[in-house]
Design a protein around this motif. Sequence first.
Motif, mmCIF file in Angstrom:
data_model
loop_
_atom_site.group_PDB
_atom_site.id
_atom_site.type_symbol
_atom_site.label_atom_id
_atom_site.label_comp_id
_atom_site.label_asym_id
_atom_site.label_seq_id
_atom_site.Cartn_x
_atom_site.Cartn_y
_atom_site.Cartn_z
ATOM 1 N N THR A 351 10.172 46.939 53.330
ATOM 2 C CA THR A 351 11.631 47.035 53.636
ATOM 3 C C THR A 351 11.978 46.401 54.456
ATOM 4 O O THR A 351 13.189 45.521 54.704
ATOM 5 N N PHE A 352 11.150 46.035 56.299
ATOM 6 C CA PHE A 352 11.259 45.470 57.093
ATOM 7 C C PHE A 352 11.660 44.003 56.498
ATOM 8 O O PHE A 352 12.365 43.606 57.286
ATOM 9 N N TRP A 353 10.218 43.503 55.683
ATOM 10 C CA TRP A 353 10.513 42.123 55.686
ATOM 11 C C TRP A 353 11.965 41.554 54.840
ATOM 12 O O TRP A 353 12.009 40.963 54.800
ATOM 13 N N ARG A 354 12.276 42.256 53.998
ATOM 14 C CA ARG A 354 12.876 42.305 52.618
ATOM 15 C C ARG A 354 14.485 42.352 53.673
ATOM 16 O O ARG A 354 15.017 41.519 53.476
ATOM 17 N N ASN A 355 14.625 43.743 54.492
ATOM 18 C CA ASN A 355 15.817 43.374 55.100
ATOM 19 C C ASN A 355 16.026 41.708 55.719
ATOM 20 O O ASN A 355 17.060 41.537 56.111
ATOM 21 N N LEU A 356 15.196 41.477 56.674
ATOM 22 C CA LEU A 356 15.267 40.007 57.509
ATOM 23 C C LEU A 356 15.313 39.193 56.233
ATOM 24 O O LEU A 356 16.179 37.879 56.947
ATOM 25 N N ARG A 357 14.973 38.742 54.804
ATOM 26 C CA ARG A 357 15.069 38.428 54.112
ATOM 27 C C ARG A 357 16.617 38.033 54.080
ATOM 28 O O ARG A 357 17.085 37.140 53.885
ATOM 29 N N TYR A 358 16.738 38.993 53.489
ATOM 30 C CA TYR A 358 18.864 39.290 53.387
ATOM 31 C C TYR A 358 19.339 38.682 54.291
ATOM 32 O O TYR A 358 20.417 37.865 54.275
ATOM 33 N N GLN A 362 21.850 35.566 54.255
ATOM 34 C CA GLN A 362 23.441 35.583 54.202
ATOM 35 C C GLN A 362 23.284 34.536 55.776
ATOM 36 O O GLN A 362 24.627 33.827 55.202
ATOM 37 N N LEU A 363 22.764 34.527 56.528
ATOM 38 C CA LEU A 363 22.893 33.308 57.585
ATOM 39 C C LEU A 363 23.155 31.934 56.386
ATOM 40 O O LEU A 363 23.787 30.867 56.933
ATOM 41 N N ARG A 364 22.207 31.907 55.722
ATOM 42 C CA ARG A 364 22.298 30.362 54.966
ATOM 43 C C ARG A 364 23.671 30.376 54.282
ATOM 44 O O ARG A 364 23.798 29.319 54.475
ATOM 45 N N SER A 365 23.873 31.284 53.980
ATOM 46 C CA SER A 365 24.805 30.989 52.875
ATOM 47 C C SER A 365 26.198 30.570 53.615
ATOM 48 O O SER A 365 27.166 29.835 53.046
ATOM 49 N N ARG A 366 25.993 31.647 55.214
ATOM 50 C CA ARG A 366 27.216 31.343 56.207
ATOM 51 C C ARG A 366 27.100 29.337 56.629
ATOM 52 O O ARG A 366 28.638 29.225 57.175
ATOM 53 N N TRP A 367 25.589 29.435 56.624
ATOM 54 C CA TRP A 367 25.624 27.569 57.259
ATOM 55 C C TRP A 367 26.680 26.661 56.224
ATOM 56 O O TRP A 367 26.801 26.035 55.885
#
Length: 391
Positions: A351-358, A362-367
Amino acid sequence: MSRLATQRVANGRRAHIVGWGMAVPERVLNNHDLSTMVDTSDEWIRQRTGIVERHIVGDGETTFSLALRAAQSALEVANLDPAQLDLVVVATVTPEYYFPATACLLQDALGAEHAAAFDLSAGCSGFVYALSVAADLIAAGGYKHCLVVGAETLSRITDWTDRNTCVLFGDGAGAVILEANGAPGGILSSVLGADGSGKDLLIVPAGGSAQPANAETVQARQHTVQMDGRQVFRFATRIMPEASRRVLSRAGLTVQDISLVIPHQANDRILQAAARSLGIEEERMYSNLSRYGNTSSASIPIALCEAIERGLVKRDAVLLLTGFGAGLTWAATVLRWSLPLPVPVPPRRMTFWRNLRYRWVQLRSRWRQFWRQVDSRLFQILYDREGRRKR
Ligand code: ACO
């Protein structure tokens, strides 16, 4: 008016549910709260509908935010990387925008970079319609993993001064992951139907091309649900058993084979009438209406999630999903749960890694959004209107 489909199978591929998730807003509105808003009572609402309370979105919560939470839970259960999704379908009558599709927002937020995405509007039958379409695409051989979501914020299109409708609806989302698998079972058959001559029985009259939004339409509350409850009630009690019988016969099954019916949650009296007509005990007809009200296309996936999590769905169970709604539309699907049920709670580490991935997604989408603006500006500086390089 109606289509019968036995899910065709290419290369022995069948669509199986391998993940599920749901989300409802935290805020609860009970019948007593409603009785301070309109001329109604807890007793009337309980007796006539079976509803006791419903969840209503607060500030910042939307159809998309509920869909995202449900989808993330379903992916967790399926232990699936969003990049493996081939398709995202969101069934909704309360999309985030007219366009783009809520499914595209979801595809972006999940980082489902290889997935096609579209919304589907079929009233409260929407989730079963979407499930059937996705199952057909899987069975035809083109898709391996599909995310199917039913998500609604009906509270946003409810007239809170109309006691005929405002006591009925709630907000929420439910999602499933469909996977192509050679095992027998999975989605066996579907019935989808429509009768547009009933379009006026359940309608939001304004806001579309027929009556674009203006001051008068807003004042006349024409952007909210208008319903002929009695007629919809009569239609529902007839069509749910009819569609159920047809889908069962198509799958070569009978009412006795059903382990559990997951019906659209609109009114307990409709569920009781359908159970009577099908000759099925009410215990085999799942109901959570008292806690959520009618969440339109989210009601079936929410009920399905709950039924699984309460241990009511065992391996080899036969489930009948059946709904009706605005359009008028109706839909039923029968499935055999032949795969082992995945362990619903994934390890914390994952779950931790999945949250990090999300967060990364999100950052990639903003970029990407930022870069699109820079790119457009650079283009204006370097090129003329015809696309020729400036000197
Ligand atoms: N509180 C108190 N009285 C009420 C309320 C209320 N909330 N709502 C209606 N009444 C009154 C009516 O005004 C009427 O009074 P009258 O006899 O003086 O005219 C009386 O109660 C009976 O009204 P009915 O409409 O006959 O009530 P009914 O028993 O049919 O129940 C209901 C109404 C609950 C709406 C029922 O018809 C129903 O569930 N219909 C199906 C709705 C549905 O499934 N919609 C799907 C929407 S999903 C989508 O696609 C968005």
